[in-house]
Design an enzyme around this catalytic site. Structure first.
Site, mmCIF file in Angstrom:
data_model
loop_
_atom_site.group_PDB
_atom_site.id
_atom_site.type_symbol
_atom_site.label_atom_id
_atom_site.label_comp_id
_atom_site.label_asym_id
_atom_site.label_seq_id
_atom_site.Cartn_x
_atom_site.Cartn_y
_atom_site.Cartn_z
ATOM 1 N N HIS A 1 -6.853 -0.598 -14.940
ATOM 2 C CA HIS A 1 -6.969 -0.500 -13.483
ATOM 3 C C HIS A 1 -5.868 0.432 -12.976
ATOM 4 C CE1 HIS A 1 -7.266 -1.409 -9.314
ATOM 5 N NE2 HIS A 1 -6.143 -2.101 -9.261
ATOM 6 N N CYS B 1 -9.514 -6.136 -7.359
ATOM 7 C CA CYS B 1 -9.388 -5.052 -8.339
ATOM 8 C C CYS B 1 -9.988 -5.407 -9.697
ATOM 9 C CB CYS B 1 -7.927 -4.655 -8.479
ATOM 10 S SG CYS B 1 -7.261 -4.041 -6.933
ATOM 11 N N ASN C 1 -5.524 3.871 -5.546
ATOM 12 C CA ASN C 1 -6.139 2.613 -5.971
ATOM 13 C C ASN C 1 -7.447 2.422 -5.195
ATOM 14 O OD1 ASN C 1 -6.853 -0.004 -6.539
ATOM 15 N ND2 ASN C 1 -4.841 -0.894 -6.100
HETATM 16 O O1 UT7 Z 1 -4.406 -3.357 -7.300
HETATM 17 C C1 UT7 Z 1 -4.072 -4.606 -6.829
HETATM 18 C C2 UT7 Z 1 -2.776 -5.054 -7.352
HETATM 19 N N1 UT7 Z 1 -1.704 -4.324 -6.730
HETATM 20 C C3 UT7 Z 1 -0.738 -3.810 -7.473
HETATM 21 O O2 UT7 Z 1 -0.801 -3.859 -8.664
HETATM 22 C C4 UT7 Z 1 0.446 -3.191 -6.766
HETATM 23 C C5 UT7 Z 1 1.739 -3.788 -7.287
HETATM 24 N N2 UT7 Z 1 2.924 -3.335 -6.636
HETATM 25 C C6 UT7 Z 1 3.373 -2.054 -6.643
HETATM 26 O O3 UT7 Z 1 2.716 -1.173 -7.155
HETATM 27 C C7 UT7 Z 1 4.733 -1.758 -6.067
HETATM 28 O O4 UT7 Z 1 5.410 -2.953 -5.817
HETATM 29 C C8 UT7 Z 1 4.692 -0.908 -4.762
HETATM 30 C C9 UT7 Z 1 4.225 0.521 -5.058
HETATM 31 C C10 UT7 Z 1 3.738 -1.539 -3.762
HETATM 32 C C11 UT7 Z 1 6.083 -0.831 -4.166
HETATM 33 O O5 UT7 Z 1 6.989 -0.289 -5.111
HETATM 34 P P1 UT7 Z 1 8.393 -0.988 -5.387
HETATM 35 O O6 UT7 Z 1 9.054 -0.196 -6.413
HETATM 36 O O7 UT7 Z 1 8.119 -2.433 -5.696
HETATM 37 O O8 UT7 Z 1 9.141 -0.782 -4.025
HETATM 38 P P2 UT7 Z 1 9.695 -1.877 -3.024
HETATM 39 O O9 UT7 Z 1 8.579 -2.579 -2.332
HETATM 40 O O10 UT7 Z 1 10.729 -2.703 -3.700
HETATM 41 O O11 UT7 Z 1 10.439 -0.952 -2.007
HETATM 42 C C12 UT7 Z 1 11.607 -0.188 -2.365
HETATM 43 C C13 UT7 Z 1 12.071 0.551 -1.154
HETATM 44 C C14 UT7 Z 1 12.192 -0.322 0.095
HETATM 45 O O12 UT7 Z 1 13.283 0.125 0.841
HETATM 46 P P3 UT7 Z 1 14.688 -0.651 0.779
HETATM 47 O O13 UT7 Z 1 14.404 -2.052 1.184
HETATM 48 O O14 UT7 Z 1 15.140 -0.541 -0.638
HETATM 49 O O15 UT7 Z 1 15.536 0.113 1.748
HETATM 50 C C15 UT7 Z 1 10.937 -0.041 0.854
HETATM 51 O O16 UT7 Z 1 11.058 -0.241 2.234
HETATM 52 O O17 UT7 Z 1 11.111 1.575 -0.825
HETATM 53 C C16 UT7 Z 1 10.740 1.431 0.544
HETATM 54 N N3 UT7 Z 1 9.360 1.866 0.672
HETATM 55 C C17 UT7 Z 1 9.009 3.136 0.909
HETATM 56 N N4 UT7 Z 1 9.758 4.246 1.092
HETATM 57 C C18 UT7 Z 1 9.094 5.410 1.309
HETATM 58 C C19 UT7 Z 1 8.227 1.117 0.559
HETATM 59 N N5 UT7 Z 1 7.154 1.894 0.717
HETATM 60 C C20 UT7 Z 1 7.612 3.155 0.940
HETATM 61 C C21 UT7 Z 1 6.979 4.394 1.180
HETATM 62 N N6 UT7 Z 1 7.756 5.477 1.350
HETATM 63 N N7 UT7 Z 1 5.638 4.522 1.223
#
Ligand code: UT7
Length: 330
Positions: free
Chosen positions: A256, A116, A286
């Site tokens: 970004h 990225c 992204n």
């Molecule tokens: O560009 C390159 C660099 N990349 C980035 O900058 C991305 C950085 N990370 C992020 O943007 C975020 O961490 C994500 C968008 C990838 C994830 O968001 P989060 O707030 O960190 O969510 P999480 O991974 O902690 O997941 C929270 C919950 C989980 O469920 P439980 O364990 O709380 O029951 C996940 O399983 O949300 C669930 N979950 C979803 N639910 C519905 C994860 N993905 C989804 C989804 N739809 N697509």
């Protein structure tokens, strides 16, 4: 007359026609529009469909549009750098294929893979050739066909990414505008959290790597989120401080586009009002190396000669950076 800098003298983007909406994704995996919108800010992303269509297809369209709108003869282009982590093939470089497809017969070409942060790294590299007086017209492309490495059964990554490309023309400027300063960083310990494991020399493609789904993006989102906010905030603050910039005299923060919450944390943390922060993640998701040129393309009509812009990115590697430039045209 001030020193020769490399100025962006044109920008053009390209996104494929097909739009993948949150609703369509919610029919593919266990997700929904509400989760995607509140956790990422993404509403839709563009996907390059069709057999044997690589990143170069989008890069060629962006470059052709750039040449047309800047009235540039393809033969005048001396160098093309393409930032991508989804090259058409391992070699030749996608920059070569783009130059060939766009008729840039006098350019030498190479790729930069910094995920990225790729566009930012490529911009600095291209700028050096212009500042040194080596080349007068350089094109920097950021493009990725992320759909080619996304696992559309993994809801934690498939909602995030889209396809696209953007290209800028760099030319010498002695009026005080152009690329003024950059800070770039990298930290290979980040490979643990964000990577495409197989397909390189460590794990060449095999039946086993395919069966284990190791050719897809793997991301552990939370640590990447934290490192992205901390990393971009740090380099933006540093580049502003050493150029005597404050949020009052910076016209635009160009971050970004990985997650709207990351963009807001960085912007608010430094003190930027919302209206000075470029955001288009809702339309494209992204697009990895394409996010920054696609932002400049979308906001081009609102930019003025002499505007102070800070570009910043964070991505796989980890890689990150910030660039200060003065916009060079109206
Ligand atoms: O560009 C390159 C660099 N990349 C980035 O900058 C991305 C950085 N990370 C992020 O943007 C975020 O961490 C994500 C968008 C990838 C994830 O968001 P989060 O707030 O960190 O969510 P999480 O991974 O902690 O997941 C929270 C919950 C989980 O469920 P439980 O364990 O709380 O029951 C996940 O399983 O949300 C669930 N979950 C979803 N639910 C519905 C994860 N993905 C989804 C989804 N739809 N697509």
């Amino acid at each position: 007359m001030s020193k020769i800098r490399a100025a962006i003298t044109g920008v053009q983007g390209y996104v494929p026609d097909y739009i993948l909406t949150n609703d369509e994704l919610s029919r593919m995996v266990d997700t929904n529009d509400e989760w995607i919108t509140t956790r990422t800010g993404i509403k839709e992303r563009h996907i390059l469909k069709g057999e044997a269509q690589g990143t170069s297809v989008m890069g060629i369209e962006a470059v052709k549009g750039l040449l047309e709108k800047t009235g540039t003869d393809p033969k005048e282009i001396e160098l093309v750098i393409c930032a991508t982590v989804t090259p058409d093939m391992m070699f030749p470089d996608t920059a070569n294929l783009i130059a060939y497809g766009a008729g840039l017969t006098n350019a030498f070409c190479f790729d930069i893979a910094a995920a990225c942060s790729g566009f930012l790294y490529a911009l600095t590299t291209g700028a050096r050739f212009v500042e040194a007086g080596a080349h007068k017209k350089v094109i920097v492309v950021g493009g990725d066909k992320m759909s080619s490495i996304v696992d559309y059964t993994d809801r934690t990554t498939c909602v995030l990414f889209g396809d696209g490309a953007g290209a800028v023309l760099l030319e010498p400027d002695d009026s005080g505008n152009g690329i003024i300063d950059s800070i770039h960083r990298s930290d290979g310990s980040g490979a643990e959290f964000l990577r495409q494991k197989a397909g390189g020399s460590r794990h060449p493609a095999s039946l086993e790597t395919v069966t284990n789904q190791e050719h897809f993006i793997y991301q552990n989102g939370k640590p990447v989120f934290k490192a992205a906010v901390a990393g971009m905030t740090d380099v933006v603050e540093k580049v502003m401080a050493r150029n005597n910039l404050t949020v009052d005299n910076v016209n635009w923060l160009v971050p970004h586009q990985a997650n709207r919450r990351i963009i807001e944390s960085v912007g608010k943390g430094i003190g930027f009002p919302e209206e000075k922060v470029m955001v288009n993640i809702h339309k494209y998701g992204n697009t990895t190396a394409a996010t920054l040129p696609l932002c400049l393309w979308d906001y081009e009509s609102r930019l003025h000669k002499g505007d102070n812009l800070i570009l910043t990115a964070f991505g796989g590697g980890f890689t990150w950076g910030a660039t200060y430039l003065k916009w060079a045209y109206n």
